[in-house]
Design a protein around this motif. Sequence first.
Motif, PDB file in Angstrom:
ATOM      1  N   LYS A 149       0.849  -1.562  -0.160  1.00  0.00           N
ATOM      2  CA  LYS A 149      -0.018  -0.094   0.033  1.00  0.00           C
ATOM      3  C   LYS A 149       0.632   1.205   0.007  1.00  0.00           C
ATOM      4  CE  LYS A 149      -3.508   0.305   3.246  1.00  0.00           C
ATOM      5  NZ  LYS A 149      -4.346   0.156   4.233  1.00  0.00           N
ATOM      6  N   GLU A 150       0.821   1.993  -0.851  1.00  0.00           N
ATOM      7  CA  GLU A 150       1.311   3.089  -1.120  1.00  0.00           C
ATOM      8  C   GLU A 150       0.678   4.151  -0.865  1.00  0.00           C
ATOM      9  OE1 GLU A 150       4.218   3.026  -5.008  1.00  0.00           O
ATOM     10  OE2 GLU A 150       5.057   1.403  -3.692  1.00  0.00           O
ATOM     11  N   ALA A 151       1.080   5.511  -0.929  1.00  0.00           N
ATOM     12  CA  ALA A 151       0.423   7.003  -1.128  1.00  0.00           C
ATOM     13  C   ALA A 151      -0.905   6.597  -2.315  1.00  0.00           C
ATOM     14  CB  ALA A 151       1.314   8.043  -0.640  1.00  0.00           C
ATOM     15  N   ASP A 152      -0.421   6.600  -3.811  1.00  0.00           N
ATOM     16  CA  ASP A 152      -0.884   6.855  -4.239  1.00  0.00           C
ATOM     17  C   ASP A 152      -1.275   5.313  -5.182  1.00  0.00           C
ATOM     18  OD1 ASP A 152       1.304   6.409  -4.991  1.00  0.00           O
ATOM     19  OD2 ASP A 152       1.456   7.048  -6.886  1.00  0.00           O
ATOM     20  N   ARG A 153      -1.422   4.001  -4.887  1.00  0.00           N
ATOM     21  CA  ARG A 153      -1.733   3.116  -5.775  1.00  0.00           C
ATOM     22  C   ARG A 153      -0.997   1.817  -4.632  1.00  0.00           C
ATOM     23  NH1 ARG A 153       3.516   2.353  -8.924  1.00  0.00           N
ATOM     24  NH2 ARG A 153       5.472   2.744  -8.598  1.00  0.00           N
ATOM     25  N   TRP A 154      -2.416   0.898  -4.977  1.00  0.00           N
ATOM     26  CA  TRP A 154      -2.359  -0.539  -3.700  1.00  0.00           C
ATOM     27  C   TRP A 154      -1.615  -1.701  -5.262  1.00  0.00           C
ATOM     28  CZ3 TRP A 154      -7.534  -1.145  -1.081  1.00  0.00           C
ATOM     29  CH2 TRP A 154      -7.132  -0.031  -0.225  1.00  0.00           C
ATOM     30  N   LEU A 155      -0.686  -2.921  -4.659  1.00  0.00           N
ATOM     31  CA  LEU A 155      -0.122  -3.503  -5.216  1.00  0.00           C
ATOM     32  C   LEU A 155      -0.938  -5.145  -4.741  1.00  0.00           C
ATOM     33  CD1 LEU A 155       1.371  -5.060  -7.625  1.00  0.00           C
ATOM     34  CD2 LEU A 155       3.160  -5.682  -5.463  1.00  0.00           C
ATOM     35  N   ILE A 156      -1.580  -5.203  -5.604  1.00  0.00           N
ATOM     36  CA  ILE A 156      -2.532  -6.143  -4.754  1.00  0.00           C
ATOM     37  C   ILE A 156      -2.175  -7.910  -6.324  1.00  0.00           C
ATOM     38  CG2 ILE A 156      -4.921  -4.932  -4.005  1.00  0.00           C
ATOM     39  CD1 ILE A 156      -6.143  -5.333  -7.343  1.00  0.00           C
ATOM     40  N   ILE A 157      -2.528  -8.854  -5.474  1.00  0.00           N
ATOM     41  CA  ILE A 157      -1.558 -10.350  -5.648  1.00  0.00           C
ATOM     42  C   ILE A 157      -3.258 -11.421  -5.930  1.00  0.00           C
ATOM     43  CG2 ILE A 157      -0.120 -11.468  -5.007  1.00  0.00           C
ATOM     44  CD1 ILE A 157       1.699 -10.135  -4.246  1.00  0.00           C
ATOM     45  N   HIS A 158      -3.389 -11.604  -6.600  1.00  0.00           N
ATOM     46  CA  HIS A 158      -4.337 -13.098  -6.515  1.00  0.00           C
ATOM     47  C   HIS A 158      -3.888 -14.565  -6.066  1.00  0.00           C
ATOM     48  CE1 HIS A 158      -7.398 -16.291  -8.531  1.00  0.00           C
ATOM     49  NE2 HIS A 158      -8.156 -14.675  -9.285  1.00  0.00           N
ATOM     50  N   ARG A 159      -4.433 -14.587  -5.670  1.00  0.00           N
ATOM     51  CA  ARG A 159      -4.161 -15.777  -4.308  1.00  0.00           C
ATOM     52  C   ARG A 159      -3.773 -16.618  -5.357  1.00  0.00           C
ATOM     53  NH1 ARG A 159      -7.070 -15.495   1.159  1.00  0.00           N
ATOM     54  NH2 ARG A 159      -8.122 -13.792   1.025  1.00  0.00           N
ATOM     55  N   GLU A 160      -4.337 -17.470  -6.590  1.00  0.00           N
ATOM     56  CA  GLU A 160      -4.476 -18.890  -7.146  1.00  0.00           C
ATOM     57  C   GLU A 160      -3.357 -19.094  -8.343  1.00  0.00           C
ATOM     58  OE1 GLU A 160      -8.081 -20.369  -8.307  1.00  0.00           O
ATOM     59  OE2 GLU A 160      -9.265 -19.800  -6.209  1.00  0.00           O
ATOM     60  N   THR A 161      -3.262 -17.607  -8.684  1.00  0.00           N
ATOM     61  CA  THR A 161      -2.198 -17.699  -9.945  1.00  0.00           C
ATOM     62  C   THR A 161      -1.106 -16.716  -9.353  1.00  0.00           C
ATOM     63  OG1 THR A 161      -3.329 -15.045 -11.356  1.00  0.00           O
ATOM     64  CG2 THR A 161      -4.490 -17.253 -11.824  1.00  0.00           C
ATOM     65  N   GLY A 162      -1.510 -16.077  -8.511  1.00  0.00           N
ATOM     66  CA  GLY A 162      -0.181 -14.798  -8.161  1.00  0.00           C
ATOM     67  C   GLY A 162       0.277 -13.552  -9.302  1.00  0.00           C
ATOM     68  N   ARG A 163      -0.417 -13.851  -9.820  1.00  0.00           N
ATOM     69  CA  ARG A 163      -0.875 -12.354 -11.130  1.00  0.00           C
ATOM     70  C   ARG A 163      -0.643 -11.025  -9.647  1.00  0.00           C
ATOM     71  NH1 ARG A 163      -5.244 -11.476 -15.960  1.00  0.00           N
ATOM     72  NH2 ARG A 163      -3.312  -9.293 -16.532  1.00  0.00           N
ATOM     73  N   SER A 164      -0.156  -9.944 -10.539  1.00  0.00           N
ATOM     74  CA  SER A 164      -0.453  -8.835 -10.158  1.00  0.00           C
ATOM     75  C   SER A 164      -0.789  -7.655  -9.867  1.00  0.00           C
ATOM     76  CB  SER A 164       1.083  -8.217  -9.372  1.00  0.00           C
ATOM     77  OG  SER A 164       2.414  -8.250 -10.306  1.00  0.00           O
ATOM     78  N   ARG A 165      -1.773  -6.801  -9.888  1.00  0.00           N
ATOM     79  CA  ARG A 165      -2.350  -6.184 -10.441  1.00  0.00           C
ATOM     80  C   ARG A 165      -2.079  -4.049  -9.349  1.00  0.00           C
ATOM     81  NH1 ARG A 165      -6.643  -6.438 -14.407  1.00  0.00           N
ATOM     82  NH2 ARG A 165      -5.836  -8.823 -15.850  1.00  0.00           N
ATOM     83  N   THR A 166      -2.130  -3.138  -9.927  1.00  0.00           N
ATOM     84  CA  THR A 166      -1.544  -2.258  -9.565  1.00  0.00           C
ATOM     85  C   THR A 166      -3.218  -1.149  -9.473  1.00  0.00           C
ATOM     86  OG1 THR A 166       0.731  -2.164  -9.912  1.00  0.00           O
ATOM     87  CG2 THR A 166      -0.712   0.270  -8.974  1.00  0.00           C
ATOM     88  N   ILE A 167      -3.852  -0.821  -8.681  1.00  0.00           N
ATOM     89  CA  ILE A 167      -5.040   0.015  -8.194  1.00  0.00           C
ATOM     90  C   ILE A 167      -4.775   1.033  -7.794  1.00  0.00           C
ATOM     91  CG2 ILE A 167      -6.362  -1.795  -8.912  1.00  0.00           C
ATOM     92  CD1 ILE A 167      -6.988  -1.822  -5.782  1.00  0.00           C
ATOM     93  N   PRO A 168      -5.305   2.367  -8.251  1.00  0.00           N
ATOM     94  CA  PRO A 168      -5.117   3.505  -7.417  1.00  0.00           C
ATOM     95  C   PRO A 168      -5.804   3.598  -6.100  1.00  0.00           C
ATOM     96  CG  PRO A 168      -6.446   3.692  -9.255  1.00  0.00           C
ATOM     97  CD  PRO A 168      -6.197   2.622  -9.541  1.00  0.00           C
TER      98      PRO A 168
END
Length: 51
Positions: free
Chosen positions: A30-49
């Motif tokens: 969790k950063e000030a301007d974005r969150w890095l989220i990770i999928h539980r099963e595949t491990g794929r990561s996404r960034t959301i504001p």
Amino acid sequence: MKQGRNLTRQQKIYIASFRFNPNNWLISKKEADRWLIIHRETGRSRTIPAP
């Protein structure tokens, strides 16, 4: 890679607003301007504001 953390209720609502299923995602960073989220099963990561 850091381990992801479970979501709080407010975080689940926020992630669902991006049309992600909150049951499948963990918050890794969790950063000030974005969150890095990770999928539980595949491990794929996404960034959301950050809210």
